[in-house]
Design an enzyme around this catalytic site. Structure first.
Site, mmCIF file in Angstrom:
data_model
loop_
_atom_site.group_PDB
_atom_site.id
_atom_site.type_symbol
_atom_site.label_atom_id
_atom_site.label_comp_id
_atom_site.label_asym_id
_atom_site.label_seq_id
_atom_site.Cartn_x
_atom_site.Cartn_y
_atom_site.Cartn_z
ATOM 1 N N LYS A 110 -20.163 -59.708 2.544
ATOM 2 C CA LYS A 110 -20.006 -58.658 1.798
ATOM 3 C C LYS A 110 -21.773 -58.348 1.335
ATOM 4 C CE LYS A 110 -18.392 -61.038 -1.972
ATOM 5 N NZ LYS A 110 -18.022 -62.135 -0.881
ATOM 6 N N ARG B 221 -15.269 -58.744 -10.230
ATOM 7 C CA ARG B 221 -14.866 -59.952 -9.843
ATOM 8 C C ARG B 221 -13.407 -60.472 -10.387
ATOM 9 N NH1 ARG B 221 -18.837 -62.459 -6.639
ATOM 10 N NH2 ARG B 221 -18.611 -64.473 -6.387
ATOM 11 N N ARG C 164 -25.301 -70.982 6.484
ATOM 12 C CA ARG C 164 -26.018 -70.075 5.810
ATOM 13 C C ARG C 164 -27.413 -70.686 5.272
ATOM 14 N NH1 ARG C 164 -23.613 -66.159 1.384
ATOM 15 N NH2 ARG C 164 -23.098 -68.186 0.473
ATOM 16 N N ARG D 278 -28.057 -72.831 -0.305
ATOM 17 C CA ARG D 278 -27.483 -72.565 -1.581
ATOM 18 C C ARG D 278 -26.823 -73.677 -2.119
ATOM 19 N NH1 ARG D 278 -24.792 -66.636 -1.923
ATOM 20 N NH2 ARG D 278 -23.132 -67.631 -3.040
ATOM 21 N N ARG E 271 -14.777 -72.263 -4.891
ATOM 22 C CA ARG E 271 -15.191 -70.816 -4.929
ATOM 23 C C ARG E 271 -13.967 -70.057 -4.169
ATOM 24 N NH1 ARG E 271 -20.515 -70.737 -1.678
ATOM 25 N NH2 ARG E 271 -20.301 -68.548 -2.027
HETATM 26 P P1 AP5 Z 1 -22.962 -63.387 3.472
HETATM 27 O O1 AP5 Z 1 -23.171 -61.741 3.697
HETATM 28 O O2 AP5 Z 1 -23.874 -63.913 2.925
HETATM 29 O O3 AP5 Z 1 -21.535 -63.432 2.724
HETATM 30 P P2 AP5 Z 1 -21.044 -62.917 1.362
HETATM 31 O O4 AP5 Z 1 -19.635 -62.315 1.220
HETATM 32 O O5 AP5 Z 1 -21.907 -61.951 0.630
HETATM 33 O O6 AP5 Z 1 -21.047 -64.306 0.651
HETATM 34 P P3 AP5 Z 1 -21.385 -64.967 -0.687
HETATM 35 O O7 AP5 Z 1 -21.137 -66.466 -0.558
HETATM 36 O O8 AP5 Z 1 -22.724 -64.832 -1.292
HETATM 37 O O9 AP5 Z 1 -20.260 -64.440 -1.634
HETATM 38 P P4 AP5 Z 1 -19.830 -64.983 -3.164
HETATM 39 O O10 AP5 Z 1 -19.017 -63.900 -3.345
HETATM 40 O O11 AP5 Z 1 -19.225 -66.300 -3.135
HETATM 41 O O12 AP5 Z 1 -21.303 -65.298 -3.739
HETATM 42 P P5 AP5 Z 1 -22.065 -64.451 -4.824
HETATM 43 O O13 AP5 Z 1 -23.522 -64.663 -4.539
HETATM 44 O O14 AP5 Z 1 -21.416 -63.124 -5.080
HETATM 45 O O15 AP5 Z 1 -22.723 -63.835 4.890
HETATM 46 C C1 AP5 Z 1 -22.295 -65.227 4.657
HETATM 47 C C2 AP5 Z 1 -22.843 -65.975 6.007
HETATM 48 O O16 AP5 Z 1 -22.150 -65.417 7.076
HETATM 49 C C3 AP5 Z 1 -24.507 -65.458 6.195
HETATM 50 O O17 AP5 Z 1 -25.319 -66.602 6.751
HETATM 51 C C4 AP5 Z 1 -24.461 -64.460 7.267
HETATM 52 O O18 AP5 Z 1 -25.630 -64.240 8.006
HETATM 53 C C5 AP5 Z 1 -23.035 -64.677 7.998
HETATM 54 N N1 AP5 Z 1 -22.199 -63.527 8.449
HETATM 55 C C6 AP5 Z 1 -22.253 -62.199 8.002
HETATM 56 N N2 AP5 Z 1 -21.543 -61.504 8.420
HETATM 57 C C7 AP5 Z 1 -21.013 -62.211 9.879
HETATM 58 C C8 AP5 Z 1 -20.484 -61.723 10.822
HETATM 59 N N3 AP5 Z 1 -20.059 -60.621 10.933
HETATM 60 N N4 AP5 Z 1 -20.328 -62.682 11.892
HETATM 61 C C9 AP5 Z 1 -21.078 -63.909 11.764
HETATM 62 N N5 AP5 Z 1 -21.799 -64.278 10.902
HETATM 63 C C10 AP5 Z 1 -21.883 -63.275 9.740
HETATM 64 O O19 AP5 Z 1 -21.828 -65.313 -6.159
HETATM 65 C C11 AP5 Z 1 -22.271 -66.614 -6.447
HETATM 66 C C12 AP5 Z 1 -21.991 -67.145 -7.847
HETATM 67 O O20 AP5 Z 1 -22.355 -66.116 -8.706
HETATM 68 C C13 AP5 Z 1 -20.418 -67.002 -8.015
HETATM 69 O O21 AP5 Z 1 -19.654 -68.180 -7.433
HETATM 70 C C14 AP5 Z 1 -20.375 -66.994 -9.401
HETATM 71 O O22 AP5 Z 1 -20.407 -68.308 -10.265
HETATM 72 C C15 AP5 Z 1 -21.591 -66.186 -9.882
HETATM 73 N N6 AP5 Z 1 -21.037 -64.565 -9.984
HETATM 74 C C16 AP5 Z 1 -21.573 -63.708 -9.070
HETATM 75 N N7 AP5 Z 1 -20.932 -62.577 -9.262
HETATM 76 C C17 AP5 Z 1 -20.272 -62.575 -10.414
HETATM 77 C C18 AP5 Z 1 -19.273 -61.756 -11.274
HETATM 78 N N8 AP5 Z 1 -19.209 -60.437 -10.931
HETATM 79 N N9 AP5 Z 1 -18.792 -62.537 -12.162
HETATM 80 C C19 AP5 Z 1 -18.689 -63.731 -12.439
HETATM 81 N N10 AP5 Z 1 -19.385 -64.811 -11.820
HETATM 82 C C20 AP5 Z 1 -20.211 -64.151 -10.996
#
Ligand code: AP5
Length: 219
Positions: free
Chosen positions: A13, A88, A124, A157, A168
């Site tokens: 994402k 979410r 990552r 992270r 997660r």
């Molecule tokens: P990346 O692009 O970082 O993936 P992502 O889907 O953004 O993954 P996240 O882990 O950031 O998502 P998340 O939803 O769990 O975490 P968030 O930060 O929102 O890619 C991942 C890896 O793969 C990278 O190394 C990249 O280089 C690689 N990659 C990407 N595409 C690729 C491809 N096509 N091929 C190969 N490699 C690839 O949330 C974290 C925490 O914050 C949550 O757990 C929660 O506690 C809190 N939080 C955030 N938003 C909310 C909300 N709305 N409500 C409540 N709590 C929230």
């Protein structure tokens, strides 16, 4: 216009939101990045969110809703914005419609299998300063361990430890996946296979969303 990126942790994402932001000139709003920055700065929000995030659970709708509302009312969001990690759950989706309901809304749902997710998240690394994302098995920085943009030391992270990744994924299945049915019912929803190369996934997303983008914004 508003583009929402849905999908499990590690589905890409954030990576795709950054590419869309560059292409369209809309800001990327990543609630995870905003929360991690608040934790780093030890703000009152960060102090409340830290332990919850380290356990892989969701921060309360109220806290996240506040930061989203504050961000999307900034002038740079007027023509459009890209949401990564919000909403979410259905409650957050309803909140978004209440505070900013009049926009065209496009939802992209990235699909990646769990084995690939675990592989990606374990490899990552991120920049704690500018939140740039790298991968030891794919997107490497130019100089080992250093951010290309600000030369800060890259870190893993806290929530990319195996036991937290599992948590997660469970939270995603139970709390976020119901959003898929919700958005399917509203239209402008598209599932995209997220397991190809980063550029291939981007092309698949862009060819679908092009139809919604006004001609003057197409680049
Ligand atoms: P990346 O692009 O970082 O993936 P992502 O889907 O953004 O993954 P996240 O882990 O950031 O998502 P998340 O939803 O769990 O975490 P968030 O930060 O929102 O890619 C991942 C890896 O793969 C990278 O190394 C990249 O280089 C690689 N990659 C990407 N595409 C690729 C491809 N096509 N091929 C190969 N490699 C690839 O949330 C974290 C925490 O914050 C949550 O757990 C929660 O506690 C809190 N939080 C955030 N938003 C909310 C909300 N709305 N409500 C409540 N709590 C929230």
């Amino acid at each position: 216009m508003r583009i929402i990126l849905l999908g499990p942790p590690g589905s890409g994402k954030g990576t795709q939101a950054s590419l869309l932001s560059e292409k369209l000139g809309f800001p990327k709003i990543a609630t995870g990045d905003l929360l991690r920055e608040a934790v780093r700065q030890q703000t009152p929000l960060g102090l409340k969110a830290k332990a919850v995030m380290e356990r892989g659970e969701l921060v309360s709708d109220e806290l996240v809703g506040e930061i989203v509302q504050e961000r999307i009312t900034q002038p740079d969001c007027q023509s459009g914005y890209i949401l990564d990690g919000f909403p979410r759950n259905v409650n957050q989706a309803l909140f978004l419609e209440r505070i900013d309901g009049a926009r065209t809304e496009i939802v992209i749902d990235l699909e990646v299998d769990e084995e690939e997710i675990i592989r990606r998240l374990s490899a990552r690394r991120i920049c704690p300063q500018c939140q740039a994302v790298y991968n030891l098995e794919g997107k490497l920085p130019r100089h080992e361990g250093k951010c290309d943009n600000c030369q800060a030391d890259l870190i893993q992270r806290e929530d990319d430890r195996p036991e937290v990744i599992r948590k997660r994924l469970e939270v995603y299945r139970h709390q976020t996946r119901p959003l898929v049915e919700y958005y399917k019912g509203k239209g402008n929803y598209q599932k995209i296979k997220g397991d190809g190369k980063i550029e291939e996934v981007f092309q698949a997303i862009y060819s679908w969303i092009k139809q919604f983008i006004p001609a003057e914004l197409r680049r």
